[in-house]
Structures are given as C-alpha cells and as structure tokens.
Design a protein around this motif. Structure first.
Motif, short mmCIF file in Angstrom:
data_model
loop_
_atom_site.label_atom_id
_atom_site.label_comp_id
_atom_site.label_asym_id
_atom_site.label_seq_id
_atom_site.Cartn_x
_atom_site.Cartn_y
_atom_site.Cartn_z
N UNK A 29 0.92 -1.10 -0.03
CA UNK A 29 0.13 -0.10 -0.08
C UNK A 29 1.15 1.22 -0.09
N UNK A 30 1.98 1.29 0.78
CA UNK A 30 2.82 2.37 0.89
C UNK A 30 3.56 2.51 -0.35
N UNK A 31 3.81 1.63 -1.03
CA UNK A 31 4.76 2.00 -2.29
C UNK A 31 3.58 1.86 -3.57
N UNK A 32 2.56 1.40 -3.52
CA UNK A 32 1.59 1.35 -4.98
C UNK A 32 0.80 2.63 -4.64
N UNK A 48 3.46 5.86 -3.34
CA UNK A 48 4.63 6.17 -4.16
C UNK A 48 6.12 6.23 -3.45
N UNK A 49 5.82 5.55 -2.01
CA UNK A 49 7.19 5.73 -1.46
C UNK A 49 7.94 4.61 -1.92
N UNK A 50 9.09 4.44 -1.73
CA UNK A 50 10.24 3.49 -2.17
C UNK A 50 11.16 3.01 -1.24
N UNK A 51 11.59 3.67 -0.33
CA UNK A 51 12.68 3.62 0.61
C UNK A 51 12.04 3.07 1.97
N UNK A 52 11.51 1.92 2.24
CA UNK A 52 10.89 1.28 3.32
C UNK A 52 11.57 0.47 3.91
N UNK A 59 -7.59 -0.65 -2.76
CA UNK A 59 -6.56 -1.09 -1.57
C UNK A 59 -7.14 -2.12 -0.78
N UNK A 60 -8.40 -2.33 -0.46
CA UNK A 60 -9.16 -3.14 0.31
C UNK A 60 -9.10 -4.36 -0.50
N UNK A 61 -9.46 -4.47 -1.92
CA UNK A 61 -9.68 -5.55 -2.71
C UNK A 61 -8.46 -6.23 -2.93
#
Length: 549
Positions: A234-237, A240-244, A300-302
């Motif tokens: 969810x954070x990435x898609x 748009x965050x990348x560095x997790x 996101x839920x699906x």
C-alpha cells in the motif's frame, strides 16, 4: 512491544543533561566491526539493486570502511573500550547484563551506517545534528533530547552511558540540547522524521490462540508477515514511497521506517490521513464487529483481500483453529447476517463438537444453499450479504492491526534499528521484505550468541603476526598491498583491510542489507540535490577544480 517511549522510573530531561563529549582523538590503526542476526538470508542482491558502488557512498572521507575495534587491535580512540578481546562470556539469563551491552556497542553496533541513514549523506548535516536521541539507562532513567553532530560523538556517549536501549525522534529546527536557552521557545519544533508504523502481536491476542502477551511462535508470527505484506504494498503502490525499512522489534513485532524525503517532510495532518487510510480493524477486545467497509470495495481493500485469503485458510483456519470452541463459534455466527443460516449452523456444530475450523467455514456455504430465501430476488440479496460478510470476517481476522498513534505525530520516538531488546537479548535486525515469508524471529541471534561467534571465529582463525618497522602487529599494515593473514580481507581496491567483527558473525547479512538500503536512499538524495541545484541555476563544482584567492 510498545514502540513509544517507555515509562521509566525516572525521566531525565536537560536539567540533568549529558554534555557533548570532547572531540575524540584520531584513531590509531583502528578497525571496526558489526554483527548480524542468525537466520542467514541471501541478501547479496540488495546492493546490486541500488545500482551504485557502496564504496563510493561510504568511503568518501577515508579509504577504510572500518568502524569498530577488531578483536586483535587495541582501541586508542575510546579509552573506555574493551581490551583486545578478552573473551566475553554470555549471561546465563535471557536478559542482557551491562558488560555484554558494552561489548555489543563497542564491537558490533553499526554507528557509521546509522549516521549515514539518518544524515542522508556521508558529510555531517543538520539532518543528523538536530536529531533527537533518547536513552533508557541501566537504572531505567530516561534521557531525552540528546543530539550529536557526528557518529563518533554518538558512539562515545553511548559507550559512556551504556544504555539498555535507545530511541530515535524527529529532526528539530535547532539542536535539541539548546531548546531551553532559545529566546523564542516556539522556534523549537520538529521539522522532519520518517513516517513510521508499529505492528505488535499483543494487538492480536483476541484472535491468536497459540500464544498471548509477549510470547510468540512461528504460527502467530504469520500475523506480522501478513501485516508487512499489506502495508508495504500500500505504501509503495498507493503513495509512491520507495525506501521502506522494516525492522524486527526484538520480541513480538515489527516497525516500518518510510525514509523517502517526501515522507520525512509530512506534517502531522498528512500522517494522520495516511494512518487512517491504512486503519481498518477498529474497536476494543470487547466490541462486536470490527470491520465495516463500504461497497464496492476500495482498490486497496480488494488488493489486501487477495493477499490475505491464503493466510486466512492456512493461518486462521488451520494453525490458529480460530472457530474451535463455542465462544469462538458464537463470535463467528454474530458476524453472519442470516438468522436461519445461523440456526442451521448452530445445530450442525452442536451435533459435531469436534468439527474443525476449516470444516465449519466450509459449512457456511454448503448450508447457505438450503437456508437462504427461496425467492429469487431475496436469495440474490441474501447471497450478496453473505459474501460481503465473509469478506469482512477474513479482513477482521487477518488485516493489519496497527498502533495508529505511533504514525500520526512527528514527535513520536521509535526504537533504533540494531539495538538489543533487553528482555530477549535479540538484535532488532532489518527484515528483507522480498523474503518476509522466510524471516524467523526465533532464529534472530542474541547479543550473547554474536559475541560467542566472534570468540569462536578468532579461535579457529589465529592471527598471523607480521613485523612492520621492527614492531609486531596483527594483520596487514594499513594500506598494505599484501594480505595480512586470516584476519584480513581485500577491499574494493585489492588492498588488505582488517576483518570487522560483524563479518565474523551471523549479523553480517543484516548489516549488508542495511548498507544496500542506505545506498539506494543516498543515491536518490544525491539526485534530488543535483536537481534542486540545477533548478536554482547553481552549477555544482567540478571534481579537481581549484579555487584561487
């Protein structure tokens, strides 16, 4: 596992503040080491993914990539550091004694990489100098608002104070140590911090049947695995965050550090919005239905449902056997919408008390065929309501249960990666999200194990002495082009360097992964800086250009 600041016996504010340590003296032939955790995952591709040479990022100021005193070299930089590795014995109890903690900090903790991660570069900047650190001391005193301009000074104070753990807070508008001498107190405020998330298995005690409280096992750890998968994608898609960076808490949970610059600069209201977006399971342990979502399902839920369905079958129905006893059955029936179906299910389960949770879940569909309305219109409505109810049940039993308050405010403190959990002795190591299914928290090494691994490695790899300028030394001379015995390895330029202590242990793959993560982060930070300079019409200096006056 609470990631918030503990409630110690005594909180020490700047009224009893620890002064900055004096500038350390130059290190004499010093070497450095870090340690790593036991499950040895294959992390070799983490540096390749960064598409950048790690040596170029981590060795801008010197040629050696050494941070800690090797077992064969005396530490002249820190007078309080241990002698050339007298063997450190492991404590007999699960907790960690002061001597063991001191050995860990002086020999294994990756201070340099922690600095580069929080500093977003290799040269000191306000990103690190204005960052708050908080120490939990051995007597449970809690020391807040500490700040350090360099990793060396952070290391010196930690060696002096020898905390049982320490936490990382936000970057402030000025040095946190100076906050009480500012003329305008309102000018002291948090300005940046990673967006963080906390997953704690105690939040699953209502539904996990294998363990409770601080206890964990392979079965209930699957709840953390599910949560990491759902939150990470969810954070990435979606954002748009990348560095997790995902980090094991050392006992019963995991933390996420979202390190993108856009995440670090989020104000509190945006952080609350993201936490609210990811929060789905609401209500305390005594409340009824905890998942109430609108249809059609949000993407996101699906997507989360598709990720979680296999875990519902394997973890909830099989490993946890979540619908075994009558109380569990009652809860399941309370989440189903059709009274006639519920009555039929109750009758069937009462007649077969040993029926498995998997079979009981299958009974819902099989009995629905004969217990829903015979009227076509009402039957379609009942079927749709049952399908939606089953989706909600899957989500209630598998969707991440977050401590949302951790994520909502800049000022929140979170335990540092690579510290030692004082209760278990395990190191808070990074979790490679690409291999999260293979992460085993029970195999993460303890600090005592790591120190034993160093002792064992040194016993099986005796150092070959070499003579340099008439004096006996261990390993190869600094900068030497030839090998220096079993305690040295070639660096990127083919020169010998002394083997760091962490490379002798099972912590190595975790520190290597951390380095790869930092490499990717620093690469992007440099690109953003260059773009900003270009937009401002600033021409970066050309390497080698001189400046005449």
């Amino acid at each position: 596992m609470s990631s918030t600041a503990p409630s110690p016996k005594q909180e020490v504010d700047s009224d009893i503040e620890v002064p900055d340590a004096p500038t350390p003296q130059p290190e004499q032939n010093g070497t450095h080491g870090e340690t790593e955790a036991e499950p040895k995952p294959d992390l070799s591709d983490s540096t390749a993914k960064a598409d950048v040479k790690l040596e170029d990022l981590f060795n801008d100021d010197d040629d050696e990539d050494e941070e800690f005193p090797d077992s064969s070299a005396a530490d002249t930089k820190f007078q309080s550091s241990p002698p050339p590795m007298a063997e450190v014995s492991a404590p007999s109890r699960p907790g960690v004694d002061e001597e063991t903690m001191y050995a860990f900090y002086s020999r294994l903790f990756p201070f340099r990489y922690l600095f580069q991660w929080l500093n977003h570069g290799v040269k000191p900047s306000p990103d690190f100098a204005n960052r708050e650190f908080a120490f939990t001391l051995q007597n449970d005193a809690y020391l807040r608002y500490q700040a350090f301009p360099t990793s060396d000074l952070l290391r010196r104070d930690i060696l002096r104070l020898n905390p049982s753990r320490f936490e990382i807070g936000p970057v402030y508008s000025t040095n946190p140590r100076d906050r009480k001498i500012l003329r305008n107190a309102s000018s002291f405020k948090p300005v940046a911090k990673e967006l963080v998330f906390d997953i704690d298995l105690t939040d699953y005690d209502e539904i996990r049947t294998c363990c409770t409280k601080a206890n964990i096992c392979e079965k209930c750890w699957q709840f953390v695995t599910m949560a990491i998968k759902v939150i990470d994608v969810a954070l990435r898609d979606d954002f748009g965050f990348e560095h997790i960076l995902w980090v094991y808490s050392g006992r019963r949970g995991a933390h996420a550090w979202v390190c993108d610059q856009s995440a670090r600069n989020l104000p509190d209201d945006r952080r609350r919005a993201i936490a609210g977006y990811l929060e789905l399971v609401r209500g305390g342990s005594q409340s009824g239905k905890k998942v109430n979502i609108k249809r059609p399902l949000h993407p996101h839920i699906a997507r989360s449902l598709e990720i979680l369905k296999p875990y519902f079958a394997n973890t909830i129905l099989t490993d946890q056997a979540a619908f075994t006893n009558s109380e569990q059955e009652d809860k399941l029936l309370s989440l189903l919408p059709n009274k006639s179906l519920n009555a039929a299910l109750r009758k069937k389960w009462d007649s077969a008390p040993d029926r498995s949770s998997t079979n009981k879940w299958a009974d819902i569909d099989s009995l629905a065929k004969t217990n829903l309305s015979n009227d076509a219109k009402n039957r379609n409505s009942d079927t749709k309501a049952l399908l939606e109810a089953k989706q909600d049940i899957v989500l209630e039993y598998t969707y991440p249960r977050l401590d949302a308050e951790v994520s909502k405010k800049l000022i929140h403190l979170l335990k540092s990666p690579f510290v030692v959990h004082p209760g278990t002795g395990r190191v808070c190591v990074p979790i490679d999200v690409r291999r999260v299914d293979r992460f085993d928290p029970l195999s993460v090494p303890t600090v005592s194990q790591l120190l034993s691994e160093i002792n064992e490695w040194d016993r099986s790899h005796p150092v070959e002495p070499s003579v340099e300028n008439g004096t006996t030394t261990t390993g190869a001379p600094e900068g030497s082009e030839i090998g220096g015995g079993p305690s040295s390895v070639p660096d990127a330029n083919g020169r010998a360097r002394r083997l760091q202590d962490y490379e002798k242990t099972s912590l190595k793959p975790y520190i290597d992964y951390f380095r790869g993560f930092i490499a990717g982060l620093l690469k992007e930070e440099r690109a953003v800086k260059r773009e900003r300079e270009d937009n401002e019409g600033v021409t970066p200096p050309v390497a080698g250009d001189g400046m005449e006056f």
